[in-house]
Scaffold this active site. Structure first.
Site, PDB file in Angstrom:
ATOM      1  N   TYR A  99     -24.755  61.496 -61.162  1.00  0.00           N
ATOM      2  CA  TYR A  99     -24.817  60.031 -61.307  1.00  0.00           C
ATOM      3  C   TYR A  99     -23.416  59.437 -61.174  1.00  0.00           C
ATOM      4  O   TYR A  99     -23.220  58.440 -60.477  1.00  0.00           O
ATOM      5  CB  TYR A  99     -25.427  59.716 -62.672  1.00  0.00           C
ATOM      6  CG  TYR A  99     -25.373  58.263 -63.102  1.00  0.00           C
ATOM      7  CD1 TYR A  99     -26.173  57.298 -62.504  1.00  0.00           C
ATOM      8  CD2 TYR A  99     -24.540  57.869 -64.156  1.00  0.00           C
ATOM      9  CE1 TYR A  99     -26.128  55.978 -62.931  1.00  0.00           C
ATOM     10  CE2 TYR A  99     -24.495  56.552 -64.588  1.00  0.00           C
ATOM     11  CZ  TYR A  99     -25.297  55.610 -63.967  1.00  0.00           C
ATOM     12  OH  TYR A  99     -25.258  54.300 -64.387  1.00  0.00           O
ATOM     13  N   SER A 104     -20.993  51.741 -62.583  1.00  0.00           N
ATOM     14  CA  SER A 104     -20.983  52.238 -63.972  1.00  0.00           C
ATOM     15  C   SER A 104     -19.609  52.768 -64.346  1.00  0.00           C
ATOM     16  O   SER A 104     -18.890  53.305 -63.497  1.00  0.00           O
ATOM     17  CB  SER A 104     -22.004  53.371 -64.120  1.00  0.00           C
ATOM     18  OG  SER A 104     -21.906  53.959 -65.400  1.00  0.00           O
TER      19      SER A 104
HETATM   20  N1  LIG Z   1     -28.237  50.523 -69.220  1.00  0.00           N
HETATM   21  C1  LIG Z   1     -27.004  51.022 -69.293  1.00  0.00           C
HETATM   22  O1  LIG Z   1     -26.497  51.380 -70.380  1.00  0.00           O
HETATM   23  C2  LIG Z   1     -26.169  51.134 -68.032  1.00  0.00           C
HETATM   24  C3  LIG Z   1     -24.858  51.632 -68.117  1.00  0.00           C
HETATM   25  C4  LIG Z   1     -24.099  51.751 -66.965  1.00  0.00           C
HETATM   26  C5  LIG Z   1     -24.645  51.370 -65.750  1.00  0.00           C
HETATM   27  N2  LIG Z   1     -25.922  50.895 -65.689  1.00  0.00           N
HETATM   28  C6  LIG Z   1     -26.464  50.538 -64.371  1.00  0.00           C
HETATM   29  O2  LIG Z   1     -27.103  49.279 -64.449  1.00  0.00           O
HETATM   30  C7  LIG Z   1     -28.227  49.252 -63.565  1.00  0.00           C
HETATM   31  C8  LIG Z   1     -29.470  48.831 -64.344  1.00  0.00           C
HETATM   32  O3  LIG Z   1     -29.622  49.687 -65.451  1.00  0.00           O
HETATM   33  P1  LIG Z   1     -30.851  49.522 -66.456  1.00  0.00           P
HETATM   34  O4  LIG Z   1     -30.581  50.427 -67.586  1.00  0.00           O
HETATM   35  O5  LIG Z   1     -31.122  48.098 -66.697  1.00  0.00           O
HETATM   36  O6  LIG Z   1     -32.013  50.163 -65.535  1.00  0.00           O
HETATM   37  P2  LIG Z   1     -33.492  50.655 -65.936  1.00  0.00           P
HETATM   38  O7  LIG Z   1     -33.563  52.126 -65.700  1.00  0.00           O
HETATM   39  O8  LIG Z   1     -33.899  50.133 -67.265  1.00  0.00           O
HETATM   40  O9  LIG Z   1     -34.381  49.900 -64.833  1.00  0.00           O
HETATM   41  C9  LIG Z   1     -34.244  50.218 -63.476  1.00  0.00           C
HETATM   42  C10 LIG Z   1     -35.288  49.432 -62.694  1.00  0.00           C
HETATM   43  O10 LIG Z   1     -35.176  49.865 -61.331  1.00  0.00           O
HETATM   44  C11 LIG Z   1     -36.455  50.209 -60.831  1.00  0.00           C
HETATM   45  N3  LIG Z   1     -36.303  51.284 -59.854  1.00  0.00           N
HETATM   46  C12 LIG Z   1     -35.824  52.531 -60.089  1.00  0.00           C
HETATM   47  N4  LIG Z   1     -35.838  53.228 -58.947  1.00  0.00           N
HETATM   48  C13 LIG Z   1     -36.339  52.399 -57.971  1.00  0.00           C
HETATM   49  C14 LIG Z   1     -36.586  52.547 -56.598  1.00  0.00           C
HETATM   50  N5  LIG Z   1     -36.355  53.701 -55.970  1.00  0.00           N
HETATM   51  N6  LIG Z   1     -37.095  51.503 -55.912  1.00  0.00           N
HETATM   52  C15 LIG Z   1     -37.354  50.334 -56.537  1.00  0.00           C
HETATM   53  N7  LIG Z   1     -37.138  50.140 -57.842  1.00  0.00           N
HETATM   54  C16 LIG Z   1     -36.627  51.160 -58.558  1.00  0.00           C
HETATM   55  C17 LIG Z   1     -37.244  50.654 -62.064  1.00  0.00           C
HETATM   56  O11 LIG Z   1     -38.649  50.522 -61.830  1.00  0.00           O
HETATM   57  C18 LIG Z   1     -36.715  49.723 -63.136  1.00  0.00           C
HETATM   58  O12 LIG Z   1     -37.436  48.511 -63.187  1.00  0.00           O
HETATM   59  C19 LIG Z   1     -28.320  50.648 -62.944  1.00  0.00           C
HETATM   60  O13 LIG Z   1     -27.720  50.647 -61.683  1.00  0.00           O
HETATM   61  C20 LIG Z   1     -27.532  51.510 -63.914  1.00  0.00           C
HETATM   62  O14 LIG Z   1     -26.980  52.648 -63.289  1.00  0.00           O
HETATM   63  C21 LIG Z   1     -26.689  50.783 -66.804  1.00  0.00           C
END
Ligand SMILES: NC(=O)c1ccc[n+]([C@@H]2O[C@H](COP(=O)([O-])OP(=O)(O)OC[C@H]3O[C@@H](n4cnc5c(N)ncnc54)[C@H](O)[C@@H]3O)[C@@H](O)[C@H]2O)c1
Length: 261
Positions: free
Chosen positions: A156, A145
């Protein structure tokens, strides 16, 4: 854009595949003829697998908690049992649970953030390495991120800084074994409302303000002044996961409209 043969005959684990960026990656890789192992602790991951299979793709699901090593090992074991090897691991599980100034975080919350956004990647890399070492080949893509330089989510940010360090150091350790390790530093990404919430407690008035400060900082630091789309993140992840990036390892690519994280 879909390149139908990019993942032909590739066995690919995608973690956190039930929704958001992970779901997008899983659908794209399956559309490009990869065989996917979809790991998530939510039952909703089955819907993604059905969607893939309805389109003629190959997918299995593993429902497990990747905050534990045993969960990570279960995913790799299932992959080996069904497909015999793992070519690509995409570590996507993560996400900030709380947005607030660091002095407002409790000890328990800090530990939960690290467990959510660092340990799943550490555990899955550890679990998959022996299999990739046997094959003398493998690709790992970590989803980090731009929050490594951002406000109101310090635990985080620290977890994702750890992901970046792990990416570089594992690349050093295993380039000689034919294993590449890269990451993307994801910027703010527009997505539909989360079916699996990161935090199911309603936001307090203070938390709404702190969340808005993160949104404002994200837009200000993006040279493009906007959030990205899931597809824009998927494009970079599948590039790093594919042989198109064959001369890249140890890199963290920022996908944040110019925000380098
Ligand atoms: N969405 C954003 O704006 C954004 C920005 C920067 C970084 N990211 C990174 O991108 C990645 C995906 O983000 P997103 O927003 O699509 O995620 P999200 O929170 O929408 O989905 C995360 C998924 O991971 C699963 N999950 C969470 N903990 C788990 C565990 N312990 N075991 C198994 N499954 C688990 C959840 O059930 C969910 O399906 C993450 O690593 C996040 O840090 C996202």
């Amino acid at each position: 854009m879909i390149f139908p043969d990019r993942f032909k005959d590739k066995i690919v684990i995608v973690t956190g595949a039930a929704q958001g960026i992970g779901r997008g990656v899983a659908l794209r890789i399956a559309a490009e003829n990869g065989q996917v192992i979809l790991a998530d602790r939510s039952d909703l991951v089955d819907e993604v697998a059905h969607e893939i299979m309805r389109s003629g793709g190959v997918a299995i699901t593993v429902k497990t908690d990747l905050e534990t090593f045993v969960g990570a090992q279960t995913v790799v074991n299932q992959a080996i049992e069904h497909f015999g090897r793992v070519d690509v691991l995409i570590n996507n599980v993560g996400g900030a649970i709380w947005m607030k100034p660091y002095d407002a975080f409790s000890e328990e919350e800090i530990i939960k953030e690290i467990n959510r956004s660092l340990f799943p990647t550490l555990w899955c890399c550890r679990a998959v390495l022996p299999e990739m070492l046997k094959e003398k080949s493998g690709v790992i893509v970590n989803v980090s991120s731009i929050a490594t330089r951002g406000i109101n989510r310090i635990p985080y940010s620290a977890a994702k800084g750890g992901v970046n360090a792990l990416t570089a150091s594992l690349a050093f350790e295993h380039a000689k074994d034919g294993i590449r390790v890269n990451a993307i530093a994801t910027g703010g990404t527009d997505a539909p409302p989360r079916k699996v919430p990161r935090n199911s407690t309603p936001l307090t008035e203070d938390e709404k303000v702190w969340m808005q400060q993160v949104v404002d900082q994200t837009k200000e630091r993006s040279l493009m002044g906007r959030y990205g789309t899931i597809d824009e993140q998927v494009n970079a992840i599948v590039f790093l996961a594919s042989d198109e990036s064959s001369y890249m390892t140890g890199s963290v690519i920022a996908v944040g409209g110019g925000d380098q994280g």
